[in-house]
Design a protein around this motif. Structure first.
Motif, PDB file in Angstrom:
ATOM      1  N   LEU A 102       0.851  -1.183   0.000  1.00  0.00           N
ATOM      2  CA  LEU A 102       0.000   0.000   0.000  1.00  0.00           C
ATOM      3  C   LEU A 102       0.889   1.236   0.000  1.00  0.00           C
ATOM      4  CD1 LEU A 102      -2.784   1.418   0.256  1.00  0.00           C
ATOM      5  CD2 LEU A 102      -2.495   1.294   2.744  1.00  0.00           C
ATOM      6  N   VAL A 103       0.564   2.204  -0.845  1.00  0.00           N
ATOM      7  CA  VAL A 103       1.287   3.471  -0.913  1.00  0.00           C
ATOM      8  C   VAL A 103       0.284   4.594  -0.654  1.00  0.00           C
ATOM      9  CG1 VAL A 103       2.628   5.046  -2.359  1.00  0.00           C
ATOM     10  CG2 VAL A 103       2.948   2.560  -2.575  1.00  0.00           C
ATOM     11  N   VAL A 104       0.614   5.467   0.293  1.00  0.00           N
ATOM     12  CA  VAL A 104      -0.255   6.603   0.609  1.00  0.00           C
ATOM     13  C   VAL A 104       0.445   7.881   0.168  1.00  0.00           C
ATOM     14  CG1 VAL A 104      -1.592   7.786   2.378  1.00  0.00           C
ATOM     15  CG2 VAL A 104      -1.091   5.339   2.615  1.00  0.00           C
ATOM     16  N   MET A 105      -0.264   8.718  -0.562  1.00  0.00           N
ATOM     17  CA  MET A 105       0.333   9.956  -1.073  1.00  0.00           C
ATOM     18  C   MET A 105      -0.679  11.086  -1.015  1.00  0.00           C
ATOM     19  SD  MET A 105       0.415   9.026  -5.171  1.00  0.00           S
ATOM     20  CE  MET A 105       0.617   7.250  -4.986  1.00  0.00           C
ATOM     21  N   SER A 106      -0.191  12.324  -1.005  1.00  0.00           N
ATOM     22  CA  SER A 106      -1.086  13.480  -1.014  1.00  0.00           C
ATOM     23  C   SER A 106      -1.160  14.110  -2.391  1.00  0.00           C
ATOM     24  CB  SER A 106      -0.610  14.537   0.000  1.00  0.00           C
ATOM     25  OG  SER A 106       0.687  15.005  -0.332  1.00  0.00           O
ATOM     26  N   PHE A 107      -0.317  13.646  -3.300  1.00  0.00           N
ATOM     27  CA  PHE A 107      -0.243  14.267  -4.617  1.00  0.00           C
ATOM     28  C   PHE A 107       0.144  13.224  -5.653  1.00  0.00           C
ATOM     29  CE2 PHE A 107       2.753  16.418  -7.665  1.00  0.00           C
ATOM     30  CZ  PHE A 107       1.762  17.013  -8.439  1.00  0.00           C
ATOM     31  N   ASP A 108      -0.653  13.133  -6.710  1.00  0.00           N
ATOM     32  CA  ASP A 108      -0.355  12.246  -7.836  1.00  0.00           C
ATOM     33  C   ASP A 108      -0.311  13.104  -9.093  1.00  0.00           C
ATOM     34  OD1 ASP A 108      -0.116  10.346  -9.786  1.00  0.00           O
ATOM     35  OD2 ASP A 108      -1.967   9.281  -9.329  1.00  0.00           O
ATOM     36  N   ALA A 135      -0.187   6.704  -9.509  1.00  0.00           N
ATOM     37  CA  ALA A 135      -1.151   5.695  -9.060  1.00  0.00           C
ATOM     38  C   ALA A 135      -1.368   4.639 -10.142  1.00  0.00           C
ATOM     39  CB  ALA A 135      -2.468   6.361  -8.681  1.00  0.00           C
ATOM     40  N   ALA A 136      -1.455   5.088 -11.387  1.00  0.00           N
ATOM     41  CA  ALA A 136      -1.642   4.141 -12.499  1.00  0.00           C
ATOM     42  C   ALA A 136      -0.430   3.246 -12.667  1.00  0.00           C
ATOM     43  CB  ALA A 136      -1.924   4.913 -13.790  1.00  0.00           C
ATOM     44  N   GLY A 137       0.769   3.843 -12.514  1.00  0.00           N
ATOM     45  CA  GLY A 137       1.989   3.047 -12.638  1.00  0.00           C
ATOM     46  C   GLY A 137       2.109   2.010 -11.541  1.00  0.00           C
ATOM     47  N   LEU A 138       1.727   2.388 -10.341  1.00  0.00           N
ATOM     48  CA  LEU A 138       1.762   1.428  -9.233  1.00  0.00           C
ATOM     49  C   LEU A 138       0.728   0.322  -9.454  1.00  0.00           C
ATOM     50  CD1 LEU A 138       2.070   3.931  -6.238  1.00  0.00           C
ATOM     51  CD2 LEU A 138       3.846   2.373  -7.064  1.00  0.00           C
ATOM     52  N   ALA A 139      -0.460   0.707  -9.920  1.00  0.00           N
ATOM     53  CA  ALA A 139      -1.507  -0.283 -10.171  1.00  0.00           C
ATOM     54  C   ALA A 139      -1.065  -1.305 -11.211  1.00  0.00           C
ATOM     55  CB  ALA A 139      -2.790   0.421 -10.625  1.00  0.00           C
ATOM     56  N   ALA A 140      -0.309  -0.832 -12.215  1.00  0.00           N
ATOM     57  CA  ALA A 140       0.183  -1.743 -13.250  1.00  0.00           C
ATOM     58  C   ALA A 140       1.133  -2.782 -12.674  1.00  0.00           C
ATOM     59  CB  ALA A 140       0.879  -0.949 -14.351  1.00  0.00           C
ATOM     60  N   LEU A 141       1.748  -2.442 -11.532  1.00  0.00           N
ATOM     61  CA  LEU A 141       2.660  -3.365 -10.873  1.00  0.00           C
ATOM     62  C   LEU A 141       1.957  -4.176  -9.778  1.00  0.00           C
ATOM     63  CD1 LEU A 141       5.753  -0.993 -10.458  1.00  0.00           C
ATOM     64  CD2 LEU A 141       5.452  -2.819 -12.156  1.00  0.00           C
ATOM     65  N   GLY A 142       0.659  -3.980  -9.655  1.00  0.00           N
ATOM     66  CA  GLY A 142      -0.102  -4.699  -8.642  1.00  0.00           C
ATOM     67  C   GLY A 142       0.009  -4.091  -7.255  1.00  0.00           C
ATOM     68  N   ILE A 143       0.389  -2.803  -7.188  1.00  0.00           N
ATOM     69  CA  ILE A 143       0.557  -2.124  -5.898  1.00  0.00           C
ATOM     70  C   ILE A 143      -0.602  -1.159  -5.691  1.00  0.00           C
ATOM     71  CG2 ILE A 143       2.031  -0.603  -4.528  1.00  0.00           C
ATOM     72  CD1 ILE A 143       4.407  -1.601  -6.225  1.00  0.00           C
ATOM     73  N   GLU A 144      -1.305  -1.313  -4.580  1.00  0.00           N
ATOM     74  CA  GLU A 144      -2.440  -0.448  -4.296  1.00  0.00           C
ATOM     75  C   GLU A 144      -1.952   0.899  -3.764  1.00  0.00           C
ATOM     76  OE1 GLU A 144      -6.719  -0.631  -1.921  1.00  0.00           O
ATOM     77  OE2 GLU A 144      -5.335  -2.342  -1.911  1.00  0.00           O
ATOM     78  N   SER A 145      -2.680   1.953  -4.100  1.00  0.00           N
ATOM     79  CA  SER A 145      -2.319   3.284  -3.612  1.00  0.00           C
ATOM     80  C   SER A 145      -3.560   4.006  -3.108  1.00  0.00           C
ATOM     81  CB  SER A 145      -1.647   4.116  -4.706  1.00  0.00           C
ATOM     82  OG  SER A 145      -2.529   4.327  -5.789  1.00  0.00           O
ATOM     83  N   LEU A 146      -3.330   4.989  -2.262  1.00  0.00           N
ATOM     84  CA  LEU A 146      -4.395   5.808  -1.699  1.00  0.00           C
ATOM     85  C   LEU A 146      -3.940   7.257  -1.758  1.00  0.00           C
ATOM     86  CD1 LEU A 146      -7.092   6.076  -0.174  1.00  0.00           C
ATOM     87  CD2 LEU A 146      -5.829   5.672   1.950  1.00  0.00           C
ATOM     88  N   VAL A 147      -4.675   8.088  -2.497  1.00  0.00           N
ATOM     89  CA  VAL A 147      -4.334   9.505  -2.636  1.00  0.00           C
ATOM     90  C   VAL A 147      -5.239  10.322  -1.722  1.00  0.00           C
ATOM     91  CG1 VAL A 147      -4.104  11.464  -4.200  1.00  0.00           C
ATOM     92  CG2 VAL A 147      -3.627   9.142  -5.030  1.00  0.00           C
ATOM     93  N   GLN A 148      -4.628  11.075  -0.807  1.00  0.00           N
ATOM     94  CA  GLN A 148      -5.375  11.928   0.116  1.00  0.00           C
ATOM     95  C   GLN A 148      -4.892  13.370  -0.053  1.00  0.00           C
ATOM     96  OE1 GLN A 148      -4.794   9.931   4.000  1.00  0.00           O
ATOM     97  NE2 GLN A 148      -6.870   9.152   3.772  1.00  0.00           N
ATOM     98  N   PRO A 149      -5.575  14.153  -0.887  1.00  0.00           N
ATOM     99  CA  PRO A 149      -5.138  15.530  -1.184  1.00  0.00           C
ATOM    100  C   PRO A 149      -5.165  16.420   0.055  1.00  0.00           C
ATOM    101  CG  PRO A 149      -6.816  14.776  -2.737  1.00  0.00           C
ATOM    102  CD  PRO A 149      -6.795  13.800  -1.615  1.00  0.00           C
ATOM    103  N   ALA A 150      -4.539  17.573  -0.066  1.00  0.00           N
ATOM    104  CA  ALA A 150      -4.519  18.531   1.030  1.00  0.00           C
ATOM    105  C   ALA A 150      -5.934  18.853   1.469  1.00  0.00           C
ATOM    106  CB  ALA A 150      -3.800  19.806   0.588  1.00  0.00           C
ATOM    107  N   ALA A 151      -6.192  18.750   2.772  1.00  0.00           N
ATOM    108  CA  ALA A 151      -7.516  19.023   3.316  1.00  0.00           C
ATOM    109  C   ALA A 151      -7.819  20.512   3.227  1.00  0.00           C
ATOM    110  CB  ALA A 151      -7.593  18.568   4.766  1.00  0.00           C
ATOM    111  N   THR A 152      -9.071  20.827   2.971  1.00  0.00           N
ATOM    112  CA  THR A 152      -9.483  22.226   2.974  1.00  0.00           C
ATOM    113  C   THR A 152     -10.326  22.560   4.204  1.00  0.00           C
ATOM    114  OG1 THR A 152     -11.416  21.707   1.607  1.00  0.00           O
ATOM    115  CG2 THR A 152      -9.419  22.414   0.471  1.00  0.00           C
ATOM    116  N   THR A 153     -10.787  21.531   4.914  1.00  0.00           N
ATOM    117  CA  THR A 153     -11.537  21.735   6.153  1.00  0.00           C
ATOM    118  C   THR A 153     -11.068  20.713   7.183  1.00  0.00           C
ATOM    119  OG1 THR A 153     -13.323  20.161   5.692  1.00  0.00           O
ATOM    120  CG2 THR A 153     -13.567  22.394   4.805  1.00  0.00           C
ATOM    121  N   ILE A 154     -11.378  20.956   8.439  1.00  0.00           N
ATOM    122  CA  ILE A 154     -11.038  19.995   9.485  1.00  0.00           C
ATOM    123  C   ILE A 154     -11.795  18.694   9.257  1.00  0.00           C
ATOM    124  CG2 ILE A 154     -11.153  19.515  11.960  1.00  0.00           C
ATOM    125  CD1 ILE A 154     -10.694  22.433  12.506  1.00  0.00           C
TER     126      ILE A 154
END
Length: 310
Positions: A111-117, A122-141
């Motif tokens: 699993l790879v967690v990132m704030s910016f893709d 994410a597509a490149g990791l998926a092609a290798l069978g690696i799951e990813s989770l993108v969590q962009p910069a929060a704008t609210t609490i």
């Protein structure tokens, strides 16, 4: 593959990357409405993960803090070069602003967690069978709370994640309720020494708004290209004469109450004369994880200094 932490990057470059992340976040629908922990937990869980991830790579300093706070630290095998908290996080030379699929895959994560893709990681990791989770910069609490809940589900720590959110909510509510009101007071939040600031429309600005404080940068954000982060000038700040000055560039740019007072004309500002220049931790104010409570506490304490006890 652990390395020593890299030197702090050029603040202008980091700021430019931060603005890109903010733009990505705004393109994904903006902030969420107020949600209780119960509603976050009841949200659609998404596809079931076949097994708990045991080799997590985080290239988001905020996600790193969240992962360790919910008890998933022992599942994290590598973090990016800026993930300097907590101290036990396994630092590497991975670059969260310029992610490399090859470099990330070298750790053999599940699993790879990132704030910016940038559009292909994410597509490149998926092609290798690696799951990813993108969590962009929060704008609210509430965005931040939702990301903690999401990480709890993704790492098999849902109960700890919900407990962390409840603890953060309670702490922030108590700090705001017991602090003096900031209504009628203005502030200048300095991101770097070329005077980029924040408006009430940003995550940081919303923290100040909890106390009723108003940003002097709000009128300067008429140009939508600033996206809540306008660049001010000496003349602008001096003319606005803020009641409080918060410095979020103490590490990156070596700024302090003393350096601010030494700027031409700034010694006449109310905040400088009255000793209301607050030196912040750059990292805490640039991340939307568990330590946002510490930021709220600093603002609450500053208001006590300005107005006296509530």
């Amino acid at each position: 593959m652990q390395t020593n932490p890299a030197p702090r990057p050029n603040p202008v470059i980091v700021l430019a990357a931060l603005l890109v992340v903010v733009l990505a976040a705004s393109g994904c629908g903006g902030g969420s409405s107020a949600e209780s922990v119960e509603s976050l937990e009841a949200a659609e869980p998404g596809p079931e993960r076949p097994e708990r991830p045991e080799r997590i790579v985080s290239i988001s300093p905020t996600a790193t803090e969240m992962l360790f706070a919910i008890g998933a630290g022992d599942q994290v095998i590598a973090v990016d070069v800026l993930s300097d908290y907590p101290a036990s996080a396994p630092l590497s030379d991975l670059d969260g602003f310029n992610p490399s699929v090859e470099a990330i895959a070298g750790f053999e994560p599940d699993l790879v967690v990132m704030s910016f893709d940038p559009g292909d990681v994410a597509a490149g990791l998926a092609a290798l069978g690696i799951e990813s989770l993108v969590q962009p910069a929060a704008t609210t609490i509430d965005d931040a709370y939702a990301q903690i809940i999401e990480l709890g589900r993704a790492t098999d720590h849902p109960i700890a994640a919900a407990a962390l959110v409840e603890e953060m909510q309670a702490s922030i509510e108590d700090l705001v309720a017991t602090a003096p009101t900031g209504s009628g007071l203005t502030y200048y939040h300095e991101l770097d020494n070329v005077y980029y600031s924040v408006t009430a429309a940003t995550f940081v600005g919303r923290i100040y708004s909890l106390f009723g404080l108003e940003s002097i940068a709000d009128p300067a954000d008429a140009d939508s290209s600033a996206f809540g982060y306008p660049q001010l000038s000496d003349e602008y700040v001096i003319g606005a004469d803020p009641d409080l000055i918060f410095l979020a560039d103490t590490v990156c740019c070596g700024q302090s109450a003393a350096t601010v007072a030494a700027r031409p004309g700034w010694d006449q500002l109310s905040a400088v004369r009255d000793g209301n220049v607050i030196e912040l931790d750059d990292d805490i104010t640039s991340r939307w994880g568990p330590r946002v409570v510490d930021f709220v506490a600093v603002v609450a304490a500053a208001l006590v200094d300005v107005t006296g006890p509530a």
